[in-house]
Design an enzyme around this catalytic site. Structure first.
Site, PDB file in Angstrom:
ATOM      1  N   ASP A 127       0.128 -12.234 -37.378  1.00 54.97           N
ATOM      2  CA  ASP A 127      -0.746 -13.178 -38.076  1.00 54.97           C
ATOM      3  C   ASP A 127      -2.183 -12.799 -37.719  1.00 54.97           C
ATOM      4  OD1 ASP A 127      -1.023 -13.953 -35.460  1.00 54.97           O
ATOM      5  OD2 ASP A 127      -0.652 -16.081 -35.813  1.00 54.97           O
ATOM      6  N   GLN A 141      -2.641 -21.459 -40.457  1.00 55.06           N
ATOM      7  CA  GLN A 141      -4.015 -21.872 -40.756  1.00 55.06           C
ATOM      8  C   GLN A 141      -4.409 -23.200 -40.113  1.00 55.06           C
ATOM      9  OE1 GLN A 141      -5.669 -20.324 -43.856  1.00 55.06           O
ATOM     10  NE2 GLN A 141      -3.915 -19.791 -45.111  1.00 55.06           N
ATOM     11  N   GLU A 196       6.291 -23.203 -36.969  1.00 55.34           N
ATOM     12  CA  GLU A 196       5.598 -22.012 -37.472  1.00 55.34           C
ATOM     13  C   GLU A 196       4.901 -22.294 -38.795  1.00 55.34           C
ATOM     14  OE1 GLU A 196       4.726 -19.222 -36.219  1.00 55.34           O
ATOM     15  OE2 GLU A 196       5.684 -19.717 -34.329  1.00 55.34           O
ATOM     16  N   CYS A 244      -6.749  -1.690 -23.239  1.00 53.39           N
ATOM     17  CA  CYS A 244      -7.553  -2.062 -24.414  1.00 53.39           C
ATOM     18  C   CYS A 244      -8.620  -0.997 -24.712  1.00 53.39           C
ATOM     19  CB  CYS A 244      -8.219  -3.411 -24.176  1.00 53.39           C
ATOM     20  SG  CYS A 244      -9.154  -3.936 -25.613  1.00 53.39           S
ATOM     21  N   LEU A 284      -2.306 -33.120 -42.820  1.00 51.37           N
ATOM     22  CA  LEU A 284      -2.163 -31.796 -42.193  1.00 51.37           C
ATOM     23  C   LEU A 284      -2.742 -30.683 -43.086  1.00 51.37           C
ATOM     24  CD1 LEU A 284      -1.025 -30.531 -39.613  1.00 51.37           C
ATOM     25  CD2 LEU A 284       1.223 -30.523 -40.644  1.00 51.37           C
ATOM     26  N   GLY A 285      -2.885 -30.982 -44.369  1.00 49.43           N
ATOM     27  CA  GLY A 285      -3.514 -30.019 -45.283  1.00 49.43           C
ATOM     28  C   GLY A 285      -2.575 -28.924 -45.756  1.00 49.43           C
ATOM     29  N   TYR A 286      -3.060 -28.096 -46.670  1.00 51.85           N
ATOM     30  CA  TYR A 286      -2.285 -26.976 -47.245  1.00 51.85           C
ATOM     31  C   TYR A 286      -0.879 -27.459 -47.634  1.00 51.85           C
ATOM     32  CZ  TYR A 286      -5.984 -24.278 -45.066  1.00 51.85           C
ATOM     33  OH  TYR A 286      -7.191 -23.804 -44.683  1.00 51.85           O
ATOM     34  N   CYS A 324     -12.162 -10.888 -21.712  1.00 50.52           N
ATOM     35  CA  CYS A 324     -11.600  -9.615 -21.222  1.00 50.52           C
ATOM     36  C   CYS A 324     -11.417  -9.612 -19.706  1.00 50.52           C
ATOM     37  CB  CYS A 324     -12.495  -8.451 -21.640  1.00 50.52           C
ATOM     38  SG  CYS A 324     -12.788  -8.433 -23.426  1.00 50.52           S
ATOM     39  N   TRP A 382       7.318 -27.355 -29.309  1.00 49.06           N
ATOM     40  CA  TRP A 382       8.190 -26.397 -29.999  1.00 49.06           C
ATOM     41  C   TRP A 382       8.573 -25.212 -29.105  1.00 49.06           C
ATOM     42  CZ3 TRP A 382       3.439 -28.085 -31.781  1.00 49.06           C
ATOM     43  CH2 TRP A 382       2.355 -27.261 -31.548  1.00 49.06           C
ATOM     44  N   ARG A 383       7.999 -25.159 -27.913  1.00 49.39           N
ATOM     45  CA  ARG A 383       8.411 -24.110 -26.977  1.00 49.39           C
ATOM     46  C   ARG A 383       9.573 -24.578 -26.111  1.00 49.39           C
ATOM     47  NH1 ARG A 383       2.533 -21.639 -25.432  1.00 49.39           N
ATOM     48  NH2 ARG A 383       2.359 -20.383 -27.323  1.00 49.39           N
ATOM     49  N   TYR A 396       5.576 -12.887 -42.168  1.00 52.39           N
ATOM     50  CA  TYR A 396       5.190 -13.428 -40.866  1.00 52.39           C
ATOM     51  C   TYR A 396       6.227 -14.426 -40.359  1.00 52.39           C
ATOM     52  CZ  TYR A 396       3.335 -16.289 -37.274  1.00 52.39           C
ATOM     53  OH  TYR A 396       3.240 -16.976 -36.098  1.00 52.39           O
TER      54      TYR A 396
HETATM   55 FE1  SF4 Z   1     -10.595  -8.178 -24.309  1.00 55.14          FE
HETATM   56 FE2  SF4 Z   1      -9.053  -6.269 -25.261  1.00 55.14          FE
HETATM   57 FE3  SF4 Z   1      -7.981  -8.244 -23.901  1.00 55.14          FE
HETATM   58 FE4  SF4 Z   1      -8.918  -8.702 -26.309  1.00 55.14          FE
HETATM   59  S1  SF4 Z   1      -7.206  -7.385 -25.780  1.00 55.14           S
HETATM   60  S2  SF4 Z   1      -9.293  -9.947 -24.491  1.00 55.14           S
HETATM   61  S3  SF4 Z   1     -10.681  -7.340 -26.356  1.00 55.14           S
HETATM   62  S4  SF4 Z   1      -9.416  -6.719 -23.114  1.00 55.14           S
END
Ligand code: SF4
Length: 358
Positions: free
Chosen positions: A141, A45, A40, A211, A83-85, A202, A27-28, A123
């Site tokens: 979402d 879910q 979408e 972040c 697929l459910g729902y 992270c 779908w991309r 959404y």
């Molecule tokens: Fe980590 Fe923040 Fe990146 Fe999430 S948005 S992966 S918590 S650094």
């Protein structure tokens, strides 16, 4: 690090990261709003890996809004089976009929118009506006809400969900700083593949610099762990009525779980304890009451977990000497091994039939 995440820097980092890291998904490869709409709805879910098995066959069967609008509900549910729902499939179908009848088959290129299509919530409207029409409209979402909660270090659990207005406002700011169709997908991709609920990655995150949760050591406490409510448990006797090689399926009532779907006849009981054969025999509805040799199936009970409910099915088998007459107001289907009736056949039914090799 600044006190609040910088939308421009976040947008630029996301675009660069997405260009190098986006998963290749069917779908991309399209800009067709209808195809993006289908993807979408399927992805709500549901894991990408699961949707991959359904998306292309569905598009092949219903290649346009008009094709989907022309189909019967049974055809649509057949393509959605497993697929459910299933409410999603019904809404998508209803939405396609609306778009075909009132909009000449073209999805509107603005959020207000999209929201007027039955079944399109905030959404999906945001996803279509941004991904299909490249408009700087926000979409939030569960994945995006988690990314936004962490980037902004939102500690209040009531403000961490996808409905929280602050997420929508933040995402809208990010969207205005770059290419919306890329940023929308990048935010969702980041949530799905890097900023995961547990142990976010992270060290490989493109927006780590912005972040606040990372800077404050809050990545494991944002979002707050959800208190799990125990799901109500229900017990059923599932009666597999055989006629020669065939098995009888019943359409579920139009309301409730698995509404309108094909299932083996189920008789709910009050307790987990299995009834005596004679007791169950007395409770069998027509046309099952003429079934003979009612006996338990030598197999483990089937457990099926829905989002907010758990079903336990004890399996019974019975033989029918002749093809029973269908009672008024119900729908029944005799199926041969490997055969499935047109209409929705949920994975629960396949799980039960597999126990007797049908
Ligand atoms: Fe980590 Fe923040 Fe990146 Fe999430 S948005 S992966 S918590 S650094």
């Amino acid at each position: 690090m600044s006190a609040t995440p910088n939308p421009k820097r976040v947008a630029k980092a996301l675009e660069k990261w997405f260009a190098a890291n986006a998963r290749e998904l069917p779908w991309r490869e399209t800009r067709d709003p209808y195809r993006i709409w289908v993807s979408e709805v399927m992805l709500q879910q549901t894991r990408v890996e699961t949707v991959l098995a359904y998306y292309e066959p569905f598009i092949e069967r219903f290649e346009s809004v008009h094709a989907l609008a022309r189909a019967s509900e049974d055809e649509v549910l057949s393509a959605w089976s497993g697929l459910g729902y299933y409410r999603r499939a019904r809404f998508l179908h209803k939405g396609a009929r609306y778009v075909a009848e009132h909009l000449g088959g073209e999805l509107p290129a603005d959020v207000e118009g999209l929201r007027a299509v039955p079944g399109v919530g905030p959404y999906t409207a945001g996803a279509l506006a941004s991904i299909a029409f490249d408009l700087p409209e926000p979409l939030v979402d569960g994945n995006v809400a988690r990314v936004s909660s962490r980037l902004r270090a939102v500690e209040d659990a009531t403000e961490q969900g996808a409905q929280a207005k602050a997420h929508w406002a933040f995402v809208a700011k990010v969207m205005r700083e770059g290419e919306p169709r890329v940023l929308a997908q990048a935010l969702m991709e980041l949530g799905a593949t890097v900023c995961k609920p547990k142990q976010p990655g992270c060290d490989r995150c493109p927006v780590a610099r912005d972040c606040r949760a990372l800077a404050q050591g809050l990545t494991s406490t944002i979002p707050a762990p959800k208190k799990k409510k125990a799901s109500p448990e229900q017990h059923f006797d599932a009666v597999l009525v055989r006629w020669g090689e065939r098995v009888l399926l019943e359409r579920r009532p139009r309301e409730g779980l698995l509404a309108g779907m094909w299932c083996v006849p189920l008789i709910e009981r009050k307790t987990a304890r299995a009834p005596k054969v004679a007791t169950l025999g007395r409770r069998l509805p027509a046309p099952l009451d003429r079934a003979q040799d009612l006996a338990p199936v030598n197999a483990e009970p089937v457990k099926h977990v829905f989002t907010h409910r758990v079903w336990h099915l004890t399996l019974w088998q019975a033989r029918s000497a002749r093809r029973p007459k269908a009672p008024a107001g119900s729908q029944w289907a005799w199926i041969s091994p490997g055969e499935r009736p047109e209409g929705g056949v949920p994975s629960l039914t396949n799980k039960v039939l597999a126990k007797i090799g049908v």
